[in-house]
Design an enzyme around this catalytic site. Sequence first.
Site, short mmCIF file in Angstrom:
data_model
loop_
_atom_site.label_atom_id
_atom_site.label_comp_id
_atom_site.label_asym_id
_atom_site.label_seq_id
_atom_site.Cartn_x
_atom_site.Cartn_y
_atom_site.Cartn_z
N ASP A 1 0.34 -0.66 -0.14
CA ASP A 1 0.13 -0.44 0.05
C ASP A 1 0.84 0.99 0.15
O ASP A 1 2.29 1.34 0.03
CB ASP A 1 -0.79 -0.36 1.26
CG ASP A 1 -1.52 0.86 1.57
OD1 ASP A 1 -2.34 1.77 0.69
OD2 ASP A 1 -1.71 1.47 2.03
N ASP B 1 0.13 4.61 0.81
CA ASP B 1 -0.37 6.07 2.02
C ASP B 1 -0.07 5.33 3.22
O ASP B 1 -1.08 4.08 3.77
CB ASP B 1 -1.81 6.62 1.70
CG ASP B 1 -1.40 7.46 0.14
OD1 ASP B 1 -0.70 8.35 0.69
OD2 ASP B 1 -2.91 7.38 0.17
#
Length: 222
Positions: free
Chosen positions: A9, A11
């Site tokens: 991922d 963020d």
Amino acid sequence: MTLKAVVFDLDGVITDTAHLHFLAWRAVADEIGITFDEAFNEQLKGISRMDSLQRILKHGGKEGTFSDEQRLALATKKNALYVQSLASLTEDSLLTGIRDVLADIRAAKVKIGLASVSLNAPGILHALGIHQAFDFCADASRICRSKPDPEIFLAACAGLNVRPDAAIGIEDAPAGVEAINAAGMLSVGIGCGLNHAGLQLHSTRELTWKCLTEFWASRTYC
Ligand code: BG6
Ligand code: MG
């Protein structure tokens, strides 16, 4: 089975933009008389821009107050504030340990993917100077469903040409860990409140190649 890929991922895992999303949404929410705190913000992690807005409006009891056009204007305003705050991102904005773990995964000849629902992901990777570290970045603009749906992780695995059960996914959000699990991948959660992750780490400081390989081995042979 051999580990074939690690899918990240963006963020909150690669860089601390999760907090910048919060600040931008809070500013927009303030203007329409909705307040929310960091605890509520946890529910927005991994959720697309428009879905995040819907959740904020619902939280403030204003779900049916705005037209489609007004909602789009609010989301556009939030994104402008967010993009403005991204100007401060540099190669030094990588979270601790990320540069080393990316290099070690590459050296082990294991593929590296990105599974972010952020439409700003390509720009952020460039600002961080790590766009070339990824073999495949799933295109958020082609995804119909936010995490916890596994769609973005499955798209990353397909783009890398690896089976989900030969891959590890790394997330900081409850919805993200759920998405990894639903994709049939092995999940690593960074931060607290991620009891449903196969492996929970306090921070990216602990995210080393050694830790990933030990986790993979424990899952394969136990
Ligand atoms: C995710 C974030 O990575 O991207 C969410 O965790 C955010 O908070 C989503 O809403 C969409 O981001 P963007 O940049 O397209 O508004
Ligand atoms: Mg995240």
